[in-house]
Design a protein around this motif. Structure first.
Motif, short mmCIF file in Angstrom:
data_model
loop_
_atom_site.label_atom_id
_atom_site.label_comp_id
_atom_site.label_asym_id
_atom_site.label_seq_id
_atom_site.Cartn_x
_atom_site.Cartn_y
_atom_site.Cartn_z
N LYS A 49 32.30 -38.96 7.08
CA LYS A 49 33.55 -38.18 7.07
C LYS A 49 33.45 -36.96 7.98
N LEU A 50 32.25 -36.37 8.04
CA LEU A 50 32.03 -35.17 8.84
C LEU A 50 32.24 -35.45 10.33
N HIS A 51 31.75 -36.62 10.79
CA HIS A 51 31.80 -36.93 12.22
C HIS A 51 33.05 -37.71 12.64
N ALA A 52 33.75 -38.27 11.67
CA ALA A 52 34.91 -39.13 11.98
C ALA A 52 35.93 -38.47 12.92
N PRO A 53 36.29 -37.19 12.71
CA PRO A 53 37.30 -36.60 13.60
C PRO A 53 36.85 -36.55 15.06
N LEU B 48 26.28 -30.59 14.10
CA LEU B 48 26.86 -30.73 12.75
C LEU B 48 25.96 -31.57 11.85
N ALA B 49 25.35 -32.60 12.45
CA ALA B 49 24.46 -33.47 11.67
C ALA B 49 23.31 -32.65 11.11
N ALA C 283 18.43 -33.64 14.14
CA ALA C 283 18.45 -34.25 12.81
C ALA C 283 17.04 -34.56 12.32
N LEU C 284 16.22 -35.14 13.20
CA LEU C 284 14.85 -35.49 12.83
C LEU C 284 14.08 -34.27 12.34
#
Ligand code: KG4
Ligand code: ZN
Length: 354
Positions: free
Chosen positions: A37-41, A49-50, A90-91
Motif C-alpha cells: 500500500k505504501l508504494h502503490a501510489p 520509503l521502504a 532496505a537490507l
C-alpha cells in the motif's frame, strides 16, 4: 535447533523462528509486514520509503514473533539475516538489527543470500523436509523467478549448487511488472497480469520467445516487453478494450511460460535431473504452475516437480532461516559465525554464483 531469521531485502519486513533438525522442520512463528500500500501510489518500490517502514515495524515484529514462538531468547541457537542482494537501504535495516541482536544476545549470526532462501523454499512444505536427504530427489534443476532475478541452477544436493544460466537483462517478474504498467493495471502488476490472462487468448499475439532456441541456459525478457509495448502502440487509447488487454496479458504470459519451461526442461534432460524446483515470486503464477505440471507429466520417466507453498513464493523469513540451516552445514558450523556481527555488511549486488 531454533533459528530466528530476518528478511528486509525489498518491500516486506519478515521475521520467523524455525525449529529444525535433520528429521523435523517446524515453523514456530512467522510475521511478514507488506509495504504494497505504501508504494502503490508510486507504481514501484521507493527505496527511502521502504527503509523508513522497515525501521518502524521491525522491532514490533520481532517482539510479536518471539512471543508467538513460545521460546525465550536463551533457546535461540542462531540468528540469520538476508545480507543481499536487494535494495541497500532496505537490507541495511535487517542487517543492522540482526547484528545488534547477535551482539546483545551473544548468538552466531548467519548471513544468507536472498536467492539461497528462494532456492530452498520448496522444502518448507510440510512433509517434504526429511526427503531432502533422500537420493531420489537429486540431482535437481532449480528455476528461480523473482522480481529481480531469473536464474537456473543445477543442484546435486541441498547445499551443492551450480549456476546454469541467468537473465541477461530484465527478470521475469520485472517483465510482468513492466507490462502491467504499460497496460495501466493496478500495482503490484505481476499477479494482475496473471489474473487478467485467464480471460484472454494466449494465441492472439505472436510475441517472441527470446533465447528459447539458444543452446545455453540464459534468459532475456527485455525484448519481449518491448514487443508488447510496440503492439500496444498500434491501438488508439480508446480501442484498448478489456478483452484486448486480457489478450495481451495472455499472449505475453504464454511467451514467458514457454521460455521458462522450455529451458528448464532442456536442462533437466541434459543433467538427468530427478527433480525440477520452481521458486520465487513468479512461481505463484497459476498458469506457469499448471503448464509445468502438464509438461512434466508428458516426459519419459517420473520427475518430481516442487513449488513452494503460495505463502512462501514471495519474500519471507522462513526461507532465510531454512537457508541458514543448510549453509551452516545443518547447524554443525555455527562456531564459524560467532563473531560475524563485527564485520557483516549488506551487499546490494551479492550474486549467489560469485
Ligand atoms: O520473489 P519476490 O517476492 O521478490 C523478489 O525477490 O524480487 O518476487 C516478486 C515478483 C514481482 O515481480 C511480482 O510481480 C511477481 O514476483 N509475481 C508474479 C505473480 N505473483 C508475484 N508474477 C506473475 N504472476 C503472479 N501470480
Ligand atoms: Zn525474493
Amino acid at each position: 535447533m531454533n533459528i530466528l531469521a530476518i528478511e528486509t531485502s525489498c518491500d516486506e519486513t519478515s521475521v520467523a523462528v524455525l525449529k529444525i533438525d535433520r528429521k523435523n522442520l517446524a515453523l514456530r512463528a512467522i510475521n511478514t509486514s507488506s509495504q504494497i500500500k505504501l508504494h502503490a501510489p508510486y507504481g514501484g518500490v521507493v527505496p527511502e520509503l521502504a527503509a523508513r517502514r522497515h525501521t518502524e515495524v521491525i522491532i514490533p515484529l520481532l517482539n510479536q514473533t518471539l512471543k508467538q514462538s513460545q521460546i525465550n531468547t536463551g533457546q535461540i541457537n542462531a540468528l540469520a539475516v538476508t545480507g543481499g542482494p536487494g535494495l541497500i537501504t532496505a537490507l541495511q535495516i535487517g542487517v543492522e538489527t540482526a547484528k545488534t541482536l547477535a551482539y546483545a544476545w551473544r548468538k552466531p549470526l548467519i548471513p544468507v543470500n536472498h536467492m539461497t532462501g528462494h532456492l530452498v523454499s520448496p522444502f518448507l512444505t510440510p512433509g517434504l523436509w526429511p526427503k531432502v536427504f533422500y537420493k531420489a530427489i537429486w540431482p535437481a534443476v532449480a528455476l528461480i523467478v523473482s522480481g529481480g532475478h531469473t536464474e537456473l541452477y543445477l543442484m546435486k544436493s541441498l547445499s551443492q549448487w551450480q549456476l546454469l544460466g541467468h537473465t541477461l537483462d530484465d527478470a521475469a517478474g520485472e517483465a510482468f511488472d513492466k507490462v502491467a504498467k504499460m497496460l495501466k493495471l493496478p500495482y503490484p502488476g505481476g499477479p494482475e497480469v496473471g489474473r487478467l490472462a485467464e480471460f484472454g487468448n494466449s494465441q492472439a499475439f505472436a510475441f517472441p520467445r527470446p533465447m528459447l532456441s539458444h543452446k545455453n541456459y540464459d534468459f532475456s525478457f527485455s525484448g519481449l516487453k518491448t514487443a508488447v509495448l510496440y503492439t500496444l502502440k498500434k491501438y488508439p487509447p480508446l480501442a484498448i478494450s478489456h478483452q484486448l488487454t486480457a489478450n495481451l496479458c495472455a499472449s505475453f504470459q504464454q511467451a514467458v511460460t514457454d521460455v521458462l519451461i522450455g529451458k528448464t526442461i532442456r536442462a533437466a534432460q541434459a543433467y538427468k535431473a530427478k527433480t525440477i524446483m520452481v521458486s520465487g515470486g513468479v512461481s505463484a503464477n497459476r498458469y506457469l504452475r499448471e503448464t509445468f505440471l502438464q509438461t512434466t507429466k508428458k516426459l519419459q520417466g517420473p520427475i518430481n516437480l516442487l513449488f513452494p507453498e503460495l505463502k512462501y513464493t514471495g519474500d519471507n523469513a522462513a526461507m532465510i532461516a531454512l537457508a541458514a540451516y543448510v549453509i551452516s552445514n545443518n547447524g554443525k558450523n555455527l562456531s564459524k559465525y560467532k563473531s560475524s556481527w563485527k564485520n557483516l555488511t549488506a551487499q546490494a549486488n551479492w550474486e549467489l554464483w560469485n
